[in-house]
Design an enzyme around this catalytic site. Structure first.
Site, PDB file in Angstrom:
ATOM      1  N   GLU A 159       0.523 122.229  72.610  1.00 35.93           N
ATOM      2  CA  GLU A 159      -0.901 122.529  72.847  1.00 35.93           C
ATOM      3  C   GLU A 159      -1.689 122.633  71.540  1.00 35.93           C
ATOM      4  O   GLU A 159      -2.822 122.149  71.458  1.00 35.93           O
ATOM      5  CB  GLU A 159      -1.060 123.804  73.687  1.00 35.93           C
ATOM      6  CG  GLU A 159      -0.418 123.730  75.065  1.00 35.93           C
ATOM      7  CD  GLU A 159      -0.724 122.456  75.837  1.00 35.93           C
ATOM      8  OE1 GLU A 159      -1.852 121.932  75.735  1.00 35.93           O
ATOM      9  OE2 GLU A 159       0.175 121.975  76.545  1.00 35.93           O
TER      10      GLU A 159
ATOM     11  N   CYS B  61       2.623 115.219  79.554  1.00 33.44           N
ATOM     12  CA  CYS B  61       1.308 115.778  79.254  1.00 33.44           C
ATOM     13  C   CYS B  61       0.386 115.506  80.430  1.00 33.44           C
ATOM     14  O   CYS B  61       0.427 114.408  81.004  1.00 33.44           O
ATOM     15  CB  CYS B  61       0.777 115.106  77.981  1.00 33.44           C
ATOM     16  SG  CYS B  61      -0.835 115.686  77.447  1.00 33.44           S
TER      17      CYS B  61
ATOM     18  N   HIS C 103      -2.721 119.348  70.250  1.00 33.47           N
ATOM     19  CA  HIS C 103      -3.933 118.811  70.887  1.00 33.47           C
ATOM     20  C   HIS C 103      -5.186 119.219  70.120  1.00 33.47           C
ATOM     21  O   HIS C 103      -6.151 118.454  70.063  1.00 33.47           O
ATOM     22  CB  HIS C 103      -4.060 119.296  72.340  1.00 33.47           C
ATOM     23  CG  HIS C 103      -3.318 118.476  73.332  1.00 33.47           C
ATOM     24  ND1 HIS C 103      -3.524 117.118  73.519  1.00 33.47           N
ATOM     25  CD2 HIS C 103      -2.356 118.816  74.229  1.00 33.47           C
ATOM     26  CE1 HIS C 103      -2.734 116.676  74.474  1.00 33.47           C
ATOM     27  NE2 HIS C 103      -2.011 117.682  74.922  1.00 33.47           N
TER      28      HIS C 103
END
Length: 183
Positions: A154, A110, A157
């Protein structure tokens, strides 16, 4: 232009927040952010640009990683057949997924994590994602393999989930049941 200085690192509380929906149609400011995020990914994969601007290569980026708590992701990744997924999505949602789970053999990394985190990260092998692109158009993507893994990373997140939260703490390298290796 975004650089690594703009990337929020682990430990910052914004990475653990649930991001807010982007108002639709997206405001010009949000569209510009989406374009900058996608541009960062493209530049990070270009060896000359990456070296010139000291960029770590990335295939995905979520708005919280640049300090913006909004539901916006950018992805620039190629599938096994050479099809490029280069898109920024507002308010992306996984609307369906396979029972089968997969993982990357070498684990995940990441841009917000500056250390190696060993272990298998279980992800759905196939997903369908819906969102809105920078033109305000509805987008639906059926994904498998690397693109599916990247989109899940993603979207996590946006919910304050880091990839290492999904690693089995007791047996980090033991593949869960119904798991297939993605190479």
């Amino acid at each position: 232009m975004l650089t690594m200085k703009d990337i929020i690192r682990e430990g910052d509380p914004i990475l653990r927040q649930v991001a807010k929906e982007v108002s639709l149609p997206p405001r010009q400011e949000d569209v510009e952010t989406a374009k900058k995020m996608l541009e960062f990914l493209i530049h990070s994969q270009n060896p000359e640009m990456a070296q010139k601007y000291h960029l770590r290569p990335g295939v995905g980026l979520a708005a919280p990683q640049i300090g913006i708590s909004k539901r916006l992701i950018a992805v620039h990744v190629t599938d096994d057949n050479g099809k490029l997924y280069s898109v920024a999505l507002f308010n992306p949602k996984i609307v369906s997924h396979s029972v089968q789970v997969t993982y990357l053999e070498g684990g995940e990394g990441c841009l917000s994590v500056d250390r190696p985190v060993p272990g298998l990260v279980p992800r759905y092998a196939k997903i369908t994602v819906r969102g809105i692109d920078h033109k305000g158009e509805k987008v639906e993507l059926k994904l498998k393999g690397m693109p599916a893994i990247v989109f899940q990373h993603e979207i996590d997140h946006l919910d304050g989930i880091m990839f290492y939260d999904r690693i089995n703490k007791e047996k980090p390298f033991e593949p869960p049941a119904q798991m297939a290796l993605y190479r």
